[in-house]
Design an enzyme around this catalytic site. Structure first.
Site, short mmCIF file in Angstrom:
data_model
loop_
_atom_site.label_atom_id
_atom_site.label_comp_id
_atom_site.label_asym_id
_atom_site.label_seq_id
_atom_site.Cartn_x
_atom_site.Cartn_y
_atom_site.Cartn_z
N ASP A 79 -42.39 -10.71 -9.07
CA ASP A 79 -43.44 -11.05 -8.10
C ASP A 79 -44.49 -9.94 -8.04
OD1 ASP A 79 -44.73 -12.38 -6.08
OD2 ASP A 79 -42.95 -12.67 -4.87
N CYS A 87 -48.78 -16.69 -5.31
CA CYS A 87 -47.38 -16.91 -5.69
C CYS A 87 -47.03 -18.37 -5.87
CB CYS A 87 -46.46 -16.30 -4.63
SG CYS A 87 -46.58 -14.50 -4.51
N HIS A 94 -41.39 -20.68 -5.15
CA HIS A 94 -41.75 -19.97 -3.92
C HIS A 94 -41.08 -20.67 -2.75
CE1 HIS A 94 -44.35 -17.48 -1.31
NE2 HIS A 94 -44.21 -18.50 -0.48
#
Length: 552
Positions: free
Chosen positions: A82, A121, A175
């Site tokens: 990430d 994300c 996510h």
């Protein structure tokens, strides 16, 4: 002349071809010598030049060997990180302490021009796992469950699952948070989720705002909670935080998979260096504060539209971070502390990835496993006065991408242009699994010919986007320039353009667009050939969180 072979003859020829290609690639070295380390530095040969085209005979053998039905299909270990920009030694970052990834890269393809399709994300992970650009699906933001719009979509792991693979996810893969959830259909086993935002210091009671959002608490409730610290530096074990636990669990799962007969697709997702920079002290200690790079330019690119740039946003959701009205740019002391925390996060996740790779070798699974290391998007560390991501600029979209194929001996660096959506069809083809039609649009292009040394090029440009202030910025990046066209989602009005030249660096200084610029005319023509962007999808109804998705 066409000759029809019996099944047994085909198998014999496939076996002969496979043996020949392994001979060309250096043979099964570790299978013959178990004393060699996982990363065989003696066999590693480093090159900074593009891939060379193999002779016709080698190309043919490789192609036949890859497409032949193997008795033992390749496994896939997919490592997701990430918020990791290419802040790694292998990418030329002289400050980063990333020995594990750098050593892994000595026997991997290193993609120096890989890009996300959207620098956030949730969308970047949909891009990866669906093989679809945001502009094709309309999935630009949190809170949009892709199966509400594509109920029969086939995700990348689900595609492997349908073709006989065991599939599993550990850590952050899809996510989860902000009214966004896991996809159960993608996995053979329940998703082993862990935290993205957490603190070891429990002296302050109750959830913070960001912890609540990642636990899928509604925004209206989360916004009433206190802000959490942007960093934490405590003398604690690695397993105090999620990434250490994820690495442990991944190692345990690999030991389990060693004893199984099925090929596997194992996705392992790490949270750092995402905010907050909650990282054991020993990783902070790897850096001398005065050696850390500071942003040279902390102002928006000249002549750029205001909505194309950002201030505030994610970074100010943490305690003690001033808004742009209070301080623009941040004081040097704060900037340096945040950069220090980011690099500490890089070193922490590097060590956890090393543990997983070492276990892969210890089990012997590395001999038949394709390993992918992918950053979901880039990251800004004060460059142009911007932090985190959520823009169309270079540093927010350029990503690390490394792929190790079991037949590769040595390092290959390439400047071929790759985008995230290309990974789905590439991995499927490498594993001999045909990608049939899917309900969701598939935008990626397999770059297996590049990996098999059959070509030096993939595509002329990569494509990405970001919505800001009611407009959509669609971007095309070729080897030197990026063109960004800003327009309302309905397509009304005349587009506003940005054109950046990266000949002298990767930080945008000035929008050089003019209507007669040769690069603009070339890229505009290419952009006009791209499909019209899909409208913004409505937010999905909030659902109950299943047990395996709840934070610990």
């Amino acid at each position: 002349m066409i000759v029809t072979l019996k099944r047994s003859s085909k198998q014999k020829i496939a076996s002969i071809c496979l043996c020949l290609v392994l001979s060309f690639c250096g043979g099964w070295v570790r299978a013959q010598n178990t004393e060699l380390p996982f990363f065989d530095e003696r066999a590693a040969t480093k090159t900074d030049v593009p891939l060379t085209v193999a002779n016709a005979e080698t190309k043919s053998l490789r192609k036949m060997a890859v497409k032949a039905k193997k008795q033992k299909p390749y496994n896939v270990l997919f490592l997701l990180v990430d918020d990791l920009r290419p802040a790694l030694g292998v990418y030329g970052d002289a400050v980063a302490k990333s020995p594990q990834i750098d050593r892994f890269a000595q026997q991997a393809y290193v993609f120096e021009r890989a890009y996300s399709n959207q620098a956030v994300c949730v969308a970047s992970r949909y891009n990866l796992l669906l093989g679809s650009r945001s502009t094709s699906t309309g999935l630009y933001d949190f809170g949009r469950a892709f199966r509400d719009f594509y109920p029969e979509a086939t995700t990348m792991p689900e595609h492997f699952k349908k073709n006989g693979y065991y599939t599993a996810a550990i850590g952050k893969v899809f996510h989860i948070g902000h009214n966004t959830y896991n996809d159960e259909r993608s996995w053979t086993d329940a998703h082993a989720y862990d935290l993205v935002v957490e603190y070891a210091d429990k002296s302050k009671k109750g959830e913070t705002r960001e912890e609540a959002l990642f636990a899928n608490i509604p925004w209206s409730e989360a916004n009433k909670l206190r802000k959490g610290a942007p960093w934490e530096c405590l003398d604690v074990p690695d397993e105090t935080y999620a990434d250490g636990r994820v690495a442990q669990l991944a190692a345990t799962r690999l030991a389990y998979l060693k004893e199984q007969d099925k090929p596997f697709f194992l996705a392992v997702g790490f949270a750092r260096p995402h905010l907050p920079f909650s990282v054991p002290k020993k990783y902070w200690d790897r850096y001398r504060v005065n050696d850390l790079p500071m942003p040279a330019i902390q102002t928006n690119p000249a002549a750029s539209p205001s909505y194309a740039n950002k201030r505030d946003g994610e970074i100010v959701q943490y305690l003690g971070i001033p808004s742009s009205e209070e301080s623009d740019p941040f004081p040097d002391s704060l900037t340096r502390k945040l950069i220090h925390g980011y690099y500490a996060g890089v070193s922490y996740v590097d060590e956890q990835i090393g543990k997983v790779l070492q276990q892969l070798h210890a089990t012997g699974l590395d001999e038949n496993t394709i390993v992918v290391l992918w950053g979901d998007h880039g990251y800004l560390l004060g460059e142009m006065g911007m932090w985190t991501k959520h823009v169309n600029h270079e540093l927010a979209n350029r990503i690390p991408l490394l792929i190790r194929h079991p037949t590769l001996k040595g390092q290959v660096k390439t400047k071929a242009l790759i985008e995230t959506v290309d990974i789905y069809p590439t991995l499927a083809e490498l594993c001999g699994i045909d990608v049939e039609s899917t309900q969701q649009p598939l935008d990626g292009k397999s770059f297996m010919p590049l990996l098999m040394n059959e070509t030096t090029e993939t595509k002329d440009y990569v494509y990405h986007c970001f919505p800001r202030d009611g407009k959509l910025g669609r971007a095309i990046r070729n080897d030197r320039y990026r063109l960004i066209a800003w327009q309302s989602f309905g397509g009304a009005g005349t587009p506003t353009y940005e054109l950046y030249d990266y000949k002298n660096g990767l930080v945008e200084k000035k929008n050089t667009w003019r209507a007669d610029h040769p690069a603009f005319l070339k890229l505009k023509k290419a952009l006009e050939l791209e499909p019209r962007p899909a409208p913004f999808r409505p937010e999905s109804v909030k659902r109950e969180v299943k047990f395996e998705e709840k934070t610990k």
